[in-house]
Motif scaffolding. Structure first.
Motif, PDB file in Angstrom:
ATOM      1  N   ALA A 251      -9.036   2.582  -6.116  1.00  0.00           N
ATOM      2  CA  ALA A 251      -9.717   1.298  -5.900  1.00  0.00           C
ATOM      3  C   ALA A 251      -9.875   0.539  -7.208  1.00  0.00           C
ATOM      4  CB  ALA A 251     -11.083   1.541  -5.257  1.00  0.00           C
ATOM      5  N   ASP A 252     -10.210   1.243  -8.292  1.00  0.00           N
ATOM      6  CA  ASP A 252     -10.373   0.600  -9.597  1.00  0.00           C
ATOM      7  C   ASP A 252      -9.050   0.027 -10.108  1.00  0.00           C
ATOM      8  OD1 ASP A 252     -13.055   1.162  -9.672  1.00  0.00           O
ATOM      9  OD2 ASP A 252     -12.852   2.983 -10.885  1.00  0.00           O
ATOM     10  N   ILE A 253      -7.971   0.790  -9.941  1.00  0.00           N
ATOM     11  CA  ILE A 253      -6.662   0.329 -10.405  1.00  0.00           C
ATOM     12  C   ILE A 253      -6.209  -0.875  -9.587  1.00  0.00           C
ATOM     13  CG2 ILE A 253      -4.246   0.960 -10.764  1.00  0.00           C
ATOM     14  CD1 ILE A 253      -5.203   3.897 -10.988  1.00  0.00           C
ATOM     15  N   LYS A 254      -6.420  -0.829  -8.268  1.00  0.00           N
ATOM     16  CA  LYS A 254      -6.057  -1.964  -7.419  1.00  0.00           C
ATOM     17  C   LYS A 254      -6.799  -3.217  -7.847  1.00  0.00           C
ATOM     18  CE  LYS A 254      -6.092  -1.172  -2.956  1.00  0.00           C
ATOM     19  NZ  LYS A 254      -6.565  -0.589  -1.675  1.00  0.00           N
ATOM     20  N   GLN A 255      -8.095  -3.061  -8.127  1.00  0.00           N
ATOM     21  CA  GLN A 255      -8.886  -4.213  -8.556  1.00  0.00           C
ATOM     22  C   GLN A 255      -8.359  -4.776  -9.878  1.00  0.00           C
ATOM     23  OE1 GLN A 255     -13.005  -3.339  -9.255  1.00  0.00           O
ATOM     24  NE2 GLN A 255     -13.610  -5.480  -9.431  1.00  0.00           N
ATOM     25  N   ALA A 256      -8.049  -3.878 -10.832  1.00  0.00           N
ATOM     26  CA  ALA A 256      -7.534  -4.323 -12.121  1.00  0.00           C
ATOM     27  C   ALA A 256      -6.170  -4.995 -11.986  1.00  0.00           C
ATOM     28  CB  ALA A 256      -7.435  -3.134 -13.079  1.00  0.00           C
ATOM     29  N   ALA A 257      -5.388  -4.558 -10.990  1.00  0.00           N
ATOM     30  CA  ALA A 257      -4.052  -5.128 -10.774  1.00  0.00           C
ATOM     31  C   ALA A 257      -4.081  -6.380  -9.910  1.00  0.00           C
ATOM     32  CB  ALA A 257      -3.143  -4.082 -10.137  1.00  0.00           C
ATOM     33  N   GLY A 258      -5.260  -6.742  -9.390  1.00  0.00           N
ATOM     34  CA  GLY A 258      -5.376  -7.931  -8.556  1.00  0.00           C
ATOM     35  C   GLY A 258      -4.941  -7.723  -7.122  1.00  0.00           C
ATOM     36  N   ILE A 259      -4.982  -6.478  -6.643  1.00  0.00           N
ATOM     37  CA  ILE A 259      -4.610  -6.178  -5.259  1.00  0.00           C
ATOM     38  C   ILE A 259      -5.885  -6.114  -4.423  1.00  0.00           C
ATOM     39  CG2 ILE A 259      -3.545  -4.463  -3.725  1.00  0.00           C
ATOM     40  CD1 ILE A 259      -1.811  -3.585  -6.074  1.00  0.00           C
ATOM     41  N   PRO A 260      -5.968  -6.849  -3.314  1.00  0.00           N
ATOM     42  CA  PRO A 260      -7.183  -6.833  -2.482  1.00  0.00           C
ATOM     43  C   PRO A 260      -7.539  -5.417  -2.033  1.00  0.00           C
ATOM     44  CG  PRO A 260      -5.724  -8.608  -1.792  1.00  0.00           C
ATOM     45  CD  PRO A 260      -4.958  -7.781  -2.789  1.00  0.00           C
ATOM     46  N   GLU A 261      -8.832  -5.146  -1.935  1.00  0.00           N
ATOM     47  CA  GLU A 261      -9.307  -3.810  -1.593  1.00  0.00           C
ATOM     48  C   GLU A 261      -8.832  -3.365  -0.221  1.00  0.00           C
ATOM     49  OE1 GLU A 261     -13.581  -1.403  -1.249  1.00  0.00           O
ATOM     50  OE2 GLU A 261     -13.526  -3.490  -1.913  1.00  0.00           O
ATOM     51  N   GLU A 262      -8.692  -4.338   0.700  1.00  0.00           N
ATOM     52  CA  GLU A 262      -8.316  -3.975   2.069  1.00  0.00           C
ATOM     53  C   GLU A 262      -6.832  -3.650   2.211  1.00  0.00           C
ATOM     54  OE1 GLU A 262      -8.439  -8.486   1.620  1.00  0.00           O
ATOM     55  OE2 GLU A 262      -9.718  -6.764   1.131  1.00  0.00           O
ATOM     56  N   CYS A 263      -6.020  -3.910   1.179  1.00  0.00           N
ATOM     57  CA  CYS A 263      -4.591  -3.588   1.223  1.00  0.00           C
ATOM     58  C   CYS A 263      -4.398  -2.093   1.013  1.00  0.00           C
ATOM     59  CB  CYS A 263      -3.831  -4.364   0.134  1.00  0.00           C
ATOM     60  SG  CYS A 263      -3.541  -6.090   0.537  1.00  0.00           S
TER      61      CYS A 263
END
Length: 533
Positions: A251-263
């Motif tokens: 979840a942290d990496i997705k957030q840092a990469a700009g990927i929505p949490e629900e993806c």
């Protein structure tokens, strides 16, 4: 209103009833064996640099005699690899964003293999310099990518331990280089053939490294940046201490990469600007935030001071230093350098177990203090020896002791923490380029020191050179105390919150002043004078 004792009594009895295991201390999490294996394999690429540093200290003595070279040419030959490695470290950031961290390590090994063979078969000084160029590019790749990969696969609980591995293997490589010098100095014609064996045999570990890298997984952070969430989750499941930690890291990496949490699809689309570094240099250098600017200063500064305090002068020119101290036998000088390599390796191993227990700041500050004392004492002893015609055994013993103390102090803190700290503080999108900048500064400073030490020693004496290194180490201590916050126990995605202010407190202390106010925000706890911090 009265309460019914029948309904309350059982709950009281239940709360007070305890069994013996309840009083046991909490069990410590065991180190994740898979992340340990990944970090070990990745960090082995650092052996390439270590071996080259170690082997050149002895090979240079025979190369000088074989090609009849001046001290200036020897300085350039020894130190130029550090400048050549800039090309590799500069290219490695973009290469690793393009083809991945893992295959970048293969590129490093292949290039160094070619360079080692060219050096071993060199027939002239120019040919040898070309081999140094090729090997230097490979070293630059390895230096940049090993700590980045290791930091990205490591769980927060053991990241300091695992990310110190590149420095461990650099020291192991130095020791192997010293042992190689001593061993091949015994061949029938060491002046003509010994140094060729010393340099050429470096091709063997690079083949082994290129093959073992292929069995490693790719960095989960790089996979997320490519939109390959399914593969990233599998790697995180294996490299995290628990399934819950794996989900949090993802979840942290997705957030840092700009990927929505629900993806949560196995493959997702990621904006192109996030995948291959477009706009990163602008964000890093031209329009940085206060936190990024502080991170850049800290990351580049720690690399500069690591080399400016003279470690490569000691490691590369230890035979010369021992000669100045009064040891004239080539055999004894090479044996003394083996002792230097052995001490460096032992103390770097000790440091790996202390990083996640003591923290980065206390270990770093203590290490630099030991370096200041040993450098100053070494300078004093060499100055005394230089001022007398008699051989003073106490001064000789003091010189050898201070060289060993210096490398021990360096290896217990400054050596490993430089790579750990700089690889963990940069935000995800800036990590490859930021780390490559730190490595570039490291190599330039190392090159300047190693290509000027003999000339500097002639100008201000060898003792004076070490007084200068001691003064630089004093400046380094105050820089570290002022500008480097503690990062122990923080996830890579939390690092940016520690920076933005020049301060002297640890991350643990600053974390202790932040309390959840229960509404999703952060409330600053009052300080001892009643004001909020």
């Amino acid at each position: 209103m009265a309460t019914d004792p029948k309904t309350t009594a059982p709950s009281v009895v239940h709360q007070t009833h305890k069994i013996l295991p309840d009083f046991d201390p909490p069990k410590k999490n065991k180190r994740n064996k898979f992340s340990l294996a990944c970090a070990t394999l990745a960090s082995m690429t650092s052996v390439l640099l270590g071996y080259d540093i170690g082997v050149m200290s002895g090979a240079a003595m025979f190369i000088k005699e074989d090609f009849r070279l001046s001290d200036t040419k020897i300085e350039i030959l020894v130190g130029i690899l550090n400048l050549y490695s800039l090309i590799g470290s500069a290219a490695a950031g973009r290469t690793s964003d393009w083809i991945g961290r893992r295959y970048t390590m293969v590129v490093a090994a292949v290039i160094f293999f070619a360079g080692a063979l060219l050096m071993g078969f060199a027939t002239s000084y120019s040919f040898l310099m070309f081999g140094r160029f090729v090997a230097g590019v490979g070293v630059g790749y390895a230096l940049m990518i090993a700590p980045v990969y290791t930091a990205e696969v490591s769980p927060a609980s053991s990241r300091g331990f695992l990310t110190s591995f590149p420095e461990v293997f650099i020291n192991a490589g130095i020791l192997l280089g010293y042992v190689s010098n001593y061993g091949f100095s015994k061949v029938s014609d060491p002046v003509k053939m010994g140094w060729r064996y010393m340099l050429g045999i470096g091709a063997i570990p690079s083949v082994f490294l290129a093959l073992i890298v292929l069995i490693m997984p790719e960095s989960p952070r790089w996979l997320v940046l490519q939109g390959r969430l399914g593969e990233a989750k599998k790697v995180l499941d294996r490299t995290s201490d628990s399934k819950e930690e794996a989900l949090i890291r993802l979840a942290d990496i997705k957030q840092a990469a700009g990927i929505p949490e629900e993806c949560n699809d196995d493959i997702v689309s990621v904006a192109k600007k996030s995948t291959h570094g477009e706009g990163v240099w602008k964000e890093l250098l031209i329009h940085p935030t206060a936190a990024v600017r502080h991170i850049l200063i800290a990351g580049v500064g720690i690399h500069f001071f690591q080399q400016a305090s003279g470690i490569d002068a000691v490691v590369l020119y230890s035979p010369r230093i021992f000669e100045k101290a009064g040891i004239t036998s080539a055999n004894q000088k090479l044996l003394a350098t083996v002792a230097v390599g052995f001490v460096k390796t032992i103390f770097i191993l000790v440091a790996t177990f202390l990083l996640d227990r003591i923290g980065r700041r206390p270990l770093l500050l203590t290490s630099v203090l030991g370096m200041i004392i040993s450098l100053g004492t070494l300078g004093l002893a060499l100055t005394v020896i230089n001022q007398t015609d008699k051989k003073l055994m106490w001064a000789v013993v003091l010189c050898i002791s201070m060289v060993l103390t210096y490398v021990a102090s360096f290896s217990i803190g400054m050596g490993p923490i430089t790579w750990v700290y700089s690889s963990e503080i940069f935000p995800l999108k800036l990590r490859a380029q930021g780390t490559s900048m730190g490595v570039a500064v490291n190599r330039v400073t190392s090159g300047v020191i190693s290509m000027s030490f003999l000339s500097l020693s002639k100008a201000i004496t060898t003792g004076g050179a070490f007084f200068l290194f001691a003064a630089i180490a004093i400046v380094a201590w105050f820089f570290f105390y002022t500008a480097l916050p503690e990062t122990q126990g923080k996830t890579l995605e939390e690092m940016e919150t520690l920076f933005g202010h020049i301060r002297c407190k640890s991350a643990a202390a600053s974390a202790g002043t932040e309390k959840d106010n229960g509404s999703g925000g952060v409330q600053l706890a009052p300080t001892s004078n009643g004001q909020t911090s």
